[in-house]
Design a protein around this motif. Sequence first.
Motif, mmCIF file in Angstrom:
data_model
loop_
_atom_site.group_PDB
_atom_site.id
_atom_site.type_symbol
_atom_site.label_atom_id
_atom_site.label_comp_id
_atom_site.label_asym_id
_atom_site.label_seq_id
_atom_site.Cartn_x
_atom_site.Cartn_y
_atom_site.Cartn_z
ATOM 1 N N SER A 256 42.314 80.643 -11.627
ATOM 2 C CA SER A 256 41.898 80.716 -13.256
ATOM 3 C C SER A 256 42.042 79.662 -14.405
ATOM 4 O O SER A 256 41.137 79.512 -15.102
ATOM 5 C CB SER A 256 43.533 81.776 -13.283
ATOM 6 O OG SER A 256 43.013 82.345 -13.981
ATOM 7 N N GLY B 103 36.411 79.213 -8.673
ATOM 8 C CA GLY B 103 36.026 78.982 -10.124
ATOM 9 C C GLY B 103 35.148 78.495 -10.448
ATOM 10 O O GLY B 103 34.992 78.788 -11.792
ATOM 11 N N CYS C 64 37.843 82.836 -20.932
ATOM 12 C CA CYS C 64 38.590 81.156 -21.305
ATOM 13 C C CYS C 64 39.756 81.153 -21.392
ATOM 14 O O CYS C 64 41.106 80.639 -21.229
ATOM 15 C CB CYS C 64 37.978 79.996 -21.572
ATOM 16 S SG CYS C 64 36.116 79.507 -20.754
ATOM 17 N N THR D 50 42.060 83.936 -18.703
ATOM 18 C CA THR D 50 41.912 83.323 -17.376
ATOM 19 C C THR D 50 43.050 82.440 -17.365
ATOM 20 O O THR D 50 44.008 82.068 -16.868
ATOM 21 C CB THR D 50 40.437 82.575 -16.570
ATOM 22 O OG1 THR D 50 40.383 81.781 -17.561
ATOM 23 C CG2 THR D 50 39.866 83.629 -16.209
#
Length: 514
Positions: free
Chosen positions: A319, A445, A468, A471
Motif C-alpha cells: 500500500s 505496488g 497516494c 494508500t
Amino acid sequence: MSALAKVSSVRSESQAEKDQVHTISHDGVEDPDAEFGGTEERKKLEKKLLRKIDLRMSIMVIIYILNYIDRNNASAARLKGFEEDLKLEGQQFATILSILYVGYILMQIPSNMLLNKIGKPSLYLPCCMAIWGMSSPRPSLHVVIDISFICPGMISALTGICNTFVQALLTRFFLGFVEAAFYPGALFLLSKWYKKEEIGRRTAILTCGNLISNAFGNLLASGILSGMEGKLGHRAWRWLFYIEGAVTVFFAVVAVVVLPDFPDTTRSLSPLERKLAIRRMAEDAGVGDQGETEYGMLQGLYLAITDWKMWALALGLTSQVIALSFNQYFPTLTQTLGYSQTVTLLLCAPPWILVAFTAFFYAKHSDRTQERAYHIIFAFLVGILGFIIAIATQETAARYVALFLMAQGYCGFIVLYAWIPSIFPRPPTKRAISIAFINAFSQLGNVSGSYVWDKSWGPTYVNSYAICIATSGLACVICLGFRWHLSKLNKKFEEEERGTEKGAMEIQGFRYVL
C-alpha cells in the motif's frame, strides 16, 4: 513433531551449547564473556568487528545507488525523446516501467532461498546477475555486445540500443529478473550480522542508496542529456543507458571481493571474531542460526506462508509502495513547476538529498528507542501532507515544498523494512523467505503505481495524489493494528514467563519490537 515443538527442541539444544561455553571468571562467578577476555574486552572486540563489517557492507550502498539509477533512468530519458524515438503510444511507457517488476517479483523468493542455502553472498549477489544476464534471450537489436549481458547494469545499457517497444519491454523484464537478488538478499545479509538495536540505521544507510540515486541519478542524467546529444551519432538518452550501465558493471565486480559472507562462512574473520559474531545473534533472538540447520527450504517456505504476520506486513508495505510511486515520475512532476529540462532535473536532487540525511537519523532514533510503528506512521503522515499541498495549490514554491514532504515518506518506509527481520527471527530460512516475499509482494505496488500517474491526469495530477493519500492512509492503519497485535503477544510472553520456568513461546525471552 510440530513446527513449534521442533523450534523448542532446537532452541533447547542451542541454549545448552551456549551454556557450555560459559566460563568461570577469576573471582569464581560465571562470566559469559570470559572466552573473549571479559566484558570490557568483548566490547572492544565487538566494536572492531562492527567497524570491519560496516566497512565491507558499504559497497552495497554504491551498488544500490547504481542499480536504482539503472532502474529509473527511463523516466529521465523520457524528457529527451525516449518515447518519440521508440514511437510509444498510450500506456506503452507505463508498461515498460511496470514490466521490470514482473521479473523482479518472480525471482525474489527463490533467490533468497538459494542465498540462505549457499551461504556465500559475496559470490551469489554479484554473480547471480551474471548468470541470469547471460541466459536471457537477446532481442533483435542492431548492436549486441556480449559483455553487455554480464550484469544488470549492462542489461540496462541494452535499453540504449532498443528501437521498438517490444525490444525495450524484453530488456526491462530481464533487468528486473536479475536485479531481484540484490535488495532482499542485502536485507537478509544485514539480518545475519546486526542485532535489533543496530539494524535500523544500517537498513537506512543501505536504502539511502535508493534516495541518493533519485538525487544524483537526475544530476548525472542532466549532464548526460545536455552534453551527449548526437555524440557518435547517438541520441543523448541512449548515452544515458550506456554510461550508467557500464559504471554498474565495474562496482558489481568489486563487490565480489569486498562483500562479507555470513558469520560462519566469512574467512576474513579471526576465530574469536567469528565466535563473537555468532554469539551476538544468538543472544539477540534467544537462539543461534547455526542451531537450526535442520530446517530445509521447503519447510521454511511453509512456516513463512502460514504466518499471517508476513501477509499483513506485505499488504501494508504494498500500500505504501503505491503511495511512493511518485518517485518513478519525479522528473515529470518537477517539470510541472514550469522550468526547462535541465533545471527540472537539477531541482529533482534537493528533496532526495534532504531525505537521505533525515532517514538516517530517523532510523537511528527508532533503533535507540526500539520503537517502529509510530515512527513509520508519523513519516507517512508527513508524506500525506505533501500530497494534500500538491492538490490544494498551484503556487510554484508551495508545490516544490510538497515534493520535499512527499519524499519524507521514505523515512517511514525504511523503518518498516528494519522492522521485518525482528518479527521473523528464526528459523533463518523462514526469515529469508519472509523478507523476500514481503519485498516481492510489495512490488505489485510499483506495477500498479506505474499507471497511477497517467499523462491525461496532468499537469495537476489531482487523481494521482488522491490515490497516494488513500494508500498511504491504509498503510498507517495496518501498522497501527500490527503494533497492537504485537503488544498483546509480548504481554502473553511475559505472563507465560512468570507462570512457568520455560514458557511455551516462540523463543524464550524474546520480545517483538513495537
